[in-house]
Design a protein around this motif. Sequence first.
Motif, PDB file in Angstrom:
ATOM      1  N   GLY A   1       0.830  -1.200   0.000  1.00 19.94           N
ATOM      2  CA  GLY A   1       0.000   0.000   0.000  1.00 19.94           C
ATOM      3  C   GLY A   1       0.861   1.245   0.000  1.00 19.94           C
ATOM      4  O   GLY A   1       1.909   1.278   0.634  1.00 19.94           O
ATOM      5  N   VAL A   2       0.432   2.262  -0.769  1.00 16.72           N
ATOM      6  CA  VAL A   2       1.133   3.538  -0.755  1.00 16.72           C
ATOM      7  C   VAL A   2       0.228   4.537  -0.052  1.00 16.72           C
ATOM      8  O   VAL A   2      -0.848   4.864  -0.543  1.00 16.72           O
ATOM      9  N   ALA A   3       0.672   4.983   1.115  1.00 19.43           N
ATOM     10  CA  ALA A   3      -0.115   5.963   1.868  1.00 19.43           C
ATOM     11  C   ALA A   3       0.489   7.337   1.654  1.00 19.43           C
ATOM     12  O   ALA A   3       1.694   7.468   1.468  1.00 19.43           O
ATOM     13  N   GLY A   4      -0.352   8.327   1.693  1.00 16.49           N
ATOM     14  CA  GLY A   4       0.154   9.688   1.543  1.00 16.49           C
ATOM     15  C   GLY A   4      -0.991  10.637   1.319  1.00 16.49           C
ATOM     16  O   GLY A   4      -2.042  10.246   0.825  1.00 16.49           O
ATOM     17  N   VAL A   5      -0.771  11.888   1.697  1.00 17.58           N
ATOM     18  CA  VAL A   5      -1.764  12.905   1.407  1.00 17.58           C
ATOM     19  C   VAL A   5      -1.733  13.133  -0.098  1.00 17.58           C
ATOM     20  O   VAL A   5      -0.667  13.120  -0.701  1.00 17.58           O
TER      21      VAL A   5
ATOM     22  N   GLY B   1      -1.434  14.384  -3.795  1.00 24.75           N
ATOM     23  CA  GLY B   1      -0.577  15.435  -4.337  1.00 24.75           C
ATOM     24  C   GLY B   1       0.870  15.285  -3.930  1.00 24.75           C
ATOM     25  O   GLY B   1       1.666  16.190  -4.127  1.00 24.75           O
ATOM     26  N   ASN B   2       1.248  14.141  -3.375  1.00 27.70           N
ATOM     27  CA  ASN B   2       2.641  13.932  -2.993  1.00 27.70           C
ATOM     28  C   ASN B   2       3.388  13.038  -3.968  1.00 27.70           C
ATOM     29  O   ASN B   2       4.444  12.519  -3.661  1.00 27.70           O
ATOM     30  N   GLY B   3       2.801  12.830  -5.148  1.00 29.68           N
ATOM     31  CA  GLY B   3       3.493  12.075  -6.179  1.00 29.68           C
ATOM     32  C   GLY B   3       2.814  10.771  -6.543  1.00 29.68           C
ATOM     33  O   GLY B   3       3.243  10.093  -7.476  1.00 29.68           O
ATOM     34  N   GLN B   4       1.740  10.430  -5.830  1.00 32.57           N
ATOM     35  CA  GLN B   4       1.063   9.159  -6.121  1.00 32.57           C
ATOM     36  C   GLN B   4       0.516   9.131  -7.547  1.00 32.57           C
ATOM     37  O   GLN B   4       0.672   8.152  -8.267  1.00 32.57           O
ATOM     38  N   THR B   5      -0.151  10.245  -7.916  1.00 29.67           N
ATOM     39  CA  THR B   5      -0.757  10.308  -9.237  1.00 29.67           C
ATOM     40  C   THR B   5       0.302  10.131 -10.323  1.00 29.67           C
ATOM     41  O   THR B   5       0.125   9.366 -11.272  1.00 29.67           O
TER      42      THR B   5
ATOM     43  N   GLN C   1      -6.388   4.304  -6.239  1.00 28.07           N
ATOM     44  CA  GLN C   1      -7.674   4.731  -5.678  1.00 28.07           C
ATOM     45  C   GLN C   1      -8.810   3.847  -6.194  1.00 28.07           C
ATOM     46  O   GLN C   1      -9.797   4.352  -6.737  1.00 28.07           O
ATOM     47  N   PRO C   2      -8.676   2.524  -6.063  1.00 28.87           N
ATOM     48  CA  PRO C   2      -9.642   1.649  -6.732  1.00 28.87           C
ATOM     49  C   PRO C   2     -11.039   1.709  -6.149  1.00 28.87           C
ATOM     50  O   PRO C   2     -11.975   1.240  -6.784  1.00 28.87           O
ATOM     51  N   THR C   3     -11.204   2.298  -4.973  1.00 29.98           N
ATOM     52  CA  THR C   3     -12.535   2.277  -4.354  1.00 29.98           C
ATOM     53  C   THR C   3     -13.162   3.657  -4.285  1.00 29.98           C
ATOM     54  O   THR C   3     -14.187   3.834  -3.659  1.00 29.98           O
ATOM     55  N   ARG C   4     -12.530   4.624  -4.933  1.00 34.61           N
ATOM     56  CA  ARG C   4     -13.045   5.999  -4.837  1.00 34.61           C
ATOM     57  C   ARG C   4     -14.481   6.076  -5.366  1.00 34.61           C
ATOM     58  O   ARG C   4     -14.774   5.646  -6.472  1.00 34.61           O
TER      59      ARG C   4
ATOM     60  N   LEU D   1       0.123 -12.676  -7.553  1.00 35.03           N
ATOM     61  CA  LEU D   1       0.243 -11.378  -8.197  1.00 35.03           C
ATOM     62  C   LEU D   1       0.836 -10.368  -7.219  1.00 35.03           C
ATOM     63  O   LEU D   1       0.494 -10.353  -6.046  1.00 35.03           O
ATOM     64  N   GLY D   2       1.719  -9.527  -7.727  1.00 32.55           N
ATOM     65  CA  GLY D   2       2.219  -8.410  -6.928  1.00 32.55           C
ATOM     66  C   GLY D   2       1.319  -7.211  -7.164  1.00 32.55           C
ATOM     67  O   GLY D   2       0.984  -6.906  -8.300  1.00 32.55           O
ATOM     68  N   VAL D   3       0.901  -6.559  -6.090  1.00 32.68           N
ATOM     69  CA  VAL D   3      -0.052  -5.449  -6.227  1.00 32.68           C
ATOM     70  C   VAL D   3       0.505  -4.206  -5.548  1.00 32.68           C
ATOM     71  O   VAL D   3       0.984  -4.269  -4.414  1.00 32.68           O
ATOM     72  N   LEU D   4       0.456  -3.085  -6.262  1.00 35.09           N
ATOM     73  CA  LEU D   4       0.753  -1.798  -5.652  1.00 35.09           C
ATOM     74  C   LEU D   4      -0.574  -1.065  -5.518  1.00 35.09           C
ATOM     75  O   LEU D   4      -1.253  -0.813  -6.511  1.00 35.09           O
ATOM     76  N   LEU D   5      -0.939  -0.757  -4.284  1.00 37.95           N
ATOM     77  CA  LEU D   5      -2.247  -0.166  -4.017  1.00 37.95           C
ATOM     78  C   LEU D   5      -2.049   1.267  -3.537  1.00 37.95           C
ATOM     79  O   LEU D   5      -1.470   1.502  -2.486  1.00 37.95           O
ATOM     80  N   ILE D   6      -2.512   2.204  -4.351  1.00 37.61           N
ATOM     81  CA  ILE D   6      -2.421   3.610  -3.962  1.00 37.61           C
ATOM     82  C   ILE D   6      -3.800   4.040  -3.490  1.00 37.61           C
ATOM     83  O   ILE D   6      -4.773   3.869  -4.210  1.00 37.61           O
ATOM     84  N   SER D   7      -3.885   4.548  -2.275  1.00 34.99           N
ATOM     85  CA  SER D   7      -5.200   4.953  -1.796  1.00 34.99           C
ATOM     86  C   SER D   7      -5.063   6.071  -0.783  1.00 34.99           C
ATOM     87  O   SER D   7      -4.079   6.157  -0.052  1.00 34.99           O
ATOM     88  N   SER D   8      -6.046   6.947  -0.768  1.00 34.53           N
ATOM     89  CA  SER D   8      -6.027   7.992   0.246  1.00 34.53           C
ATOM     90  C   SER D   8      -6.853   7.570   1.454  1.00 34.53           C
ATOM     91  O   SER D   8      -6.969   8.307   2.420  1.00 34.53           O
TER      92      SER D   8
END
Lengths: 526, 307
Positions: free
Chosen positions: A311-315, A317-321, A450-453, A475-482
């Motif tokens: 999981g990638v946590a972060g506010v 606008g910190n580079g996730q997009t 943000q798969p659940t937005r 499967l390897g998964v990278l999950l970006i979510s706020s």
Amino acid sequence: MALLELSGLTKRFGSFTALDNISLGIERGEVHCLLGENGAGKSTLCNLIFGVHKPDAGTMQLGGTPLHPRGPAEAIERGIVMVHQHFSLVPNMSVAENLMLGRAKAVLKPQDIIVRMGQLAAEYGLQVDPNVLIEDLSVGERQRVEIIKCLLGDPQLLVLDEPTAVLQPDEIDALLDICRQLTVRGKSVILVTHKLGEIGRVADRTTVLRQGKIIETVAMEGADIRSLVRSMVGRDVQSAGSVLAATVDMEEEAAAHPAAGHASDANGAPLVPEATGQAALRLSDLVYRDADGVIKLDGVNLSVNPGEIVGVAGVEGNGQTELGWILAGLASPASGSIFVGGRNLDGCTPQQITEAGVGIVPEDRHAVACIKELSLAENLFLGSINKFSRFGLLDKSARRKAAETMMREFDVRASSSDVPMSGLSGGNQQKAVLARELSLDPLLFLLAAQPTRGLDVGAIEAVYGRIRAARDTGLGVLLISSELEELMAVSDRIVVIYRGKLVGELKAGSFSREAIGSMMSGHEHV
Amino acid sequence: MIDEQMAVFIGSGLRLAVPIIFAATGEMLSERAGVLNLSLDGMMLMSAFAAALASWVTGSPLIGVLVGVLVATSVAAVQAFLSVTLRANQLVVGIGFNILALGATTFLYREIFGPLSRDPIPGFAQLNLPWLASIPVIGPALSNQTGLAYVSIIMVVVTWLLLKYTSFGLAVRAVGEDPRAADKAGINVARTRYLGVLYAGALAGLGGAFMSVADSNTFTENMTKGAGYLAITAVIFGGWNPWYTLGACLLFGFATALQFLVPALQLDVPVALLLLLPYLLALIAIAGLVGKSRQPAALTLPFERGG
């Protein structure tokens, strides 16, 4: 006498009954929450009150006199205002200009609006610079402008349709505070949400809707939150597991079972053998500059192992997009390398990246993930159109058959595979996107941004269920979510991104909101 | 000698820029409201013809201008009905109008003026303002203009004020950027766009009438020679800003005027190339600006209220 009295309201869209005989009173000075899953009828109810739709049956009374708004303008005249889920602000105009829009006399007098903004700032703490452009404001600030716009005319009833879905935790706190202050001044607030945490903090009473019917209306003092969830979902939360608990923001539930149901919990290592011995994804010294030369990713090093959800946590606008763009091949890094299953993907086109075994669930479902005007079947096979082509002609029946198999497997609900994507609910659209990406062959790595937005509880559960199942098959998964709660419930490992750098890492079992939260705000983890 | 030629050059550059200034200024406002009038050239041509005819019949160039404006505004009303109410493709509607305008004016001109085409049409006199004429070099060029030329500059100021300081201008900008948001704020999107298109029509009418009644005192077939298209280009070149758009119009006017200056200076440049110059400039301007200036977000997009 309640401020707003609804009796026997019914609304049908075609053969679908969105609201069925709704009777409800909204008292003066109360925060009344409407709780329910997507499609339960919450938004339809708000739209009836606000005059967007007309009821097929039933009556409404506001302050003792009948209310039949023929449009939003009439509702506003009666003192009802609404903040919609999608903001209605003109992006390249200033805050003051947006507030004057539709209200000003022939010649604009920005000074008047600035004075009124000052009053509202003093009264409710709603501070916004009147001269700044809307497009330069954060989502939270834009919402503040929407609320100011609503309060300009001193309304009686404020309707907020899922206002917290787009907000950061501190912004949510501020919004809930404003709701309370409004009620102190005798105004009533209808708050639509599916997050129980918020309800517990702000609601006086809560009405639970399911399938267009009122299940119950409860006073929140001493109410049992768990029973509300049961009413909302129609089954017990316990069986639904930690993801559901996390999404409805029941923190104690999420903390009690980190990464529940994961086969590798016991020892923290994935049970699936690393077939290739290679990381599913490896990023080395990834640097990205935007068009203005501003560094958005600053030397990112990260590996995702097969059978692991990182999981990638972060506010925001910190580079996730930007990280998402680069992995999808939509942007090229200034330097650094990307490896998927050991293969270098630098400079590859999106098509080559897909062929290398990378599935992408993009952040912006509407703009990037699917083509709304095309049918569900067409969207399911967007990347593999040639698969169903014979002598250059499309074999539609074969495609339909394959699409129906996929719909069944991934529980994508639609009347047929020929309906346009735009006719599907957000949850089903996302399930379709996920179905397409998880059906790629080969598939080594999945990026889920943000798969659940914007999805409702049931769909969120389904999406994460799928992602976990895929993880369990290697499967390897990278999950970006706020959504921090969701990340903590689903991830095997969480990395925290701050100003384009990975500033910390936590393993499942040692997740804590405080630690992650402090890293997200730039305080290094100790 | 050189001074005199410069004065002529500046004078003719301004004169040639005036119709483009009129058309571009109105078009800029309409585009800010989200409607592209590709029919601008057709509006100008019809107005030029109608103004010529009315001036010839009544003997009054002022009535000519009024009739021209009326005709162009009527064309704009139809354009607005098709592109705002019926949500037709704005480009297709515009092209249709231009072909119609060319055909209709050519036909009517031959029918009505055919045998009389050498007769001059009653037109406006030049104002010759002495206080302007006393400015060195550009003075004579500025003062040797008809009243209508000054009106074009006044319209730029008026349009700028409208956009910046009135609620109508705010509504125009909102409707061109985000009609959905404007609608929710209680703005009548269709009405605002109609007014925008009619404004463009009226100004294109002034521009067209200027050509026949104030500038050349005659009508010739296809006399706009694409001035409407140049005006649309000027709006893009000017980044939808009234003053920059004015600058672009002046540039096109002077580029056209070079065809008089260069031969007078006995420079060996083919005239055909000079005739091409404004259009070439327009092309380069657009190509150079692609992606840099931001057009109104809802430009050419019809608005339909939805859930």
